[in-house]
Design an enzyme around this catalytic site. Sequence first.
Site, PDB file in Angstrom:
ATOM      1  N   GLU A  93       0.812  -1.150   0.059  1.00 61.04           N
ATOM      2  CA  GLU A  93       0.005   0.001  -0.155  1.00 61.04           C
ATOM      3  C   GLU A  93       0.837   1.138   0.250  1.00 61.04           C
ATOM      4  O   GLU A  93       1.893   1.304   0.593  1.00 61.04           O
ATOM      5  CB  GLU A  93      -0.767  -0.107   1.216  1.00 61.04           C
ATOM      6  CG  GLU A  93      -1.979  -1.047   1.470  1.00 61.04           C
ATOM      7  CD  GLU A  93      -2.818  -1.331   2.500  1.00 61.04           C
ATOM      8  OE1 GLU A  93      -4.105  -1.538   2.122  1.00 61.04           O
ATOM      9  OE2 GLU A  93      -2.374  -0.870   3.597  1.00 61.04           O
ATOM     10  N   CYS A 110       3.727   8.732   0.839  1.00 56.99           N
ATOM     11  CA  CYS A 110       4.277   7.759   1.780  1.00 56.99           C
ATOM     12  C   CYS A 110       4.570   6.203   1.020  1.00 56.99           C
ATOM     13  O   CYS A 110       3.745   5.631   0.564  1.00 56.99           O
ATOM     14  CB  CYS A 110       3.291   7.548   3.012  1.00 56.99           C
ATOM     15  SG  CYS A 110       3.796   6.406   4.222  1.00 56.99           S
ATOM     16  N   CYS A 117       6.892  -6.662   7.324  1.00 56.50           N
ATOM     17  CA  CYS A 117       8.166  -6.099   8.307  1.00 56.50           C
ATOM     18  C   CYS A 117       8.661  -7.014   9.220  1.00 56.50           C
ATOM     19  O   CYS A 117       7.962  -7.584   9.865  1.00 56.50           O
ATOM     20  CB  CYS A 117       7.799  -4.749   8.783  1.00 56.50           C
ATOM     21  SG  CYS A 117       9.282  -3.868   9.490  1.00 56.50           S
ATOM     22  N   CYS A 121       7.126  -4.632  15.473  1.00 53.71           N
ATOM     23  CA  CYS A 121       6.769  -3.752  16.606  1.00 53.71           C
ATOM     24  C   CYS A 121       5.434  -4.205  17.100  1.00 53.71           C
ATOM     25  O   CYS A 121       4.523  -4.425  16.433  1.00 53.71           O
ATOM     26  CB  CYS A 121       6.890  -2.221  16.130  1.00 53.71           C
ATOM     27  SG  CYS A 121       8.583  -1.766  15.756  1.00 53.71           S
ATOM     28  N   CYS A 124       2.178  -2.293  15.741  1.00 56.69           N
ATOM     29  CA  CYS A 124       2.083  -2.006  14.371  1.00 56.69           C
ATOM     30  C   CYS A 124       1.322  -3.169  13.412  1.00 56.69           C
ATOM     31  O   CYS A 124       1.858  -4.333  13.628  1.00 56.69           O
ATOM     32  CB  CYS A 124       3.509  -1.544  13.899  1.00 56.69           C
ATOM     33  SG  CYS A 124       3.630  -1.505  12.097  1.00 56.69           S
ATOM     34  N   CYS A 346      -0.573   6.228   9.926  1.00 56.53           N
ATOM     35  CA  CYS A 346       0.613   5.659  10.036  1.00 56.53           C
ATOM     36  C   CYS A 346       0.289   4.237  10.754  1.00 56.53           C
ATOM     37  O   CYS A 346      -0.542   4.114  11.871  1.00 56.53           O
ATOM     38  CB  CYS A 346       1.398   6.370  11.387  1.00 56.53           C
ATOM     39  SG  CYS A 346       2.361   7.475  10.461  1.00 56.53           S
TER      40      CYS A 346
END
Length: 364
Positions: A93, A110, A117, A121, A124, A346
């Site tokens: 995305e 962005c 990932c 975290c 997230c 975010c």
Amino acid sequence: MEAKKELLGLQMEEMEELMQSLGEPSFRGRQVYKWIYQKGINSFYEMSDLPKHLRTKLDEHCVISMPRLLKQRVSHDGTRKYLLELKDKKRIESVIIPQSYEKEDKYTLCLSTQVGCPVGCAFCATGKSGFQRNLEAYEIVGQLLSSRRELSRKLRSNAESLITSVVYMGMGEPLLNYDATLKSIHILNEHRGINLGQRHITISTAGEVNGIKRLARENMQITLAVSLHAPNDVLRNKLVPLNRKYNLAVLMDAIEEYMSINNRRVTIEYVLLDQINNSEKEARELISLIKPLNCHVNLIPYNEVKGLPFKRPSRLSIQSFYRILLEAGMPVTLREERGKDIEAACGQLAARKEHKITSAGNSS
Ligand code: SAH
Ligand code: SF4
């Protein structure tokens, strides 16, 4: 049959060399480069200043694979989220955010650097979705070309001037995909192509110290943002697992080194998680940790993710954390929320459909 050569992601010199290897003059490389990066064209037959034989030859031997737009959502604030499909059908995305409410002619893009990932975290959506693979430089730049083309079609305006800044804050940890990320920055920056000034580019890292040290030596004018999120190791170990590899002392040293080599202020990002890292104690710890470095602090109120236990603090508590920093003389900003209604904020990005844990809603 021999696989076609991917032209997207080639730098100017590589494009010139390629033309020479095809028995063409090198200036043809500059022409193709402009078509791709300035105009966003991926069909050789539309490159009207190339001779016909060259268009046919290029079509036989080469390809320009821009990510395929599958879906898009538009927020009431003008933010747009694009679901893009790569050659191997993996999905990423990208988000485009208008720089002001009044004018829809300047946008921040962005970008994602990985599918998923590996850092993981705790709070997230991308981290929870696991890691699939790194993106190639051409896939990072391709996000700009595909989303910019779509936006210019929608707005009926010239594509070239629409994106005026880029933040590497989409899916993935850019410094764990160092070479492709760096190459993509050079392509964005090339004045004969996309022509985005380095000062308009920000890379956000969860604290990949090796990458920060390498980046410090690249002699670039980009902005580095470090996602701190906790002012002590006990808490940061829980929130950002990379802290177990590079603890705060090591990270702060790397930031200091980056600033002394580049003479540029680093931004510290701090996501505010209710009852986790937002008390006065943490605010004071944060001040003593980073005040000596004179970093800019960007506070990000948490965007809640379905399936994860973290909560956004109340407005009052966000304000009081902000004020403690402000009154201590810290350069601090509170991030404005964009695209929340379409899960484009975010950390709300996840390659949905392929994963169980996703942010609220979906992108269809
Ligand atoms: N991997 C890089 C860049 C992508 S994330 C990094 O972590 O820095 C961009 C920023 O959004 C980071 O500061 C990240 O910690 C933050 N973030 C992640 N999930 C979030 C969420 N749900 N709400 C608010 N910010 C979030
Ligand atoms: Fe990866 Fe950044 Fe999400 Fe952490 S916050 S999991 S580093 S994308």
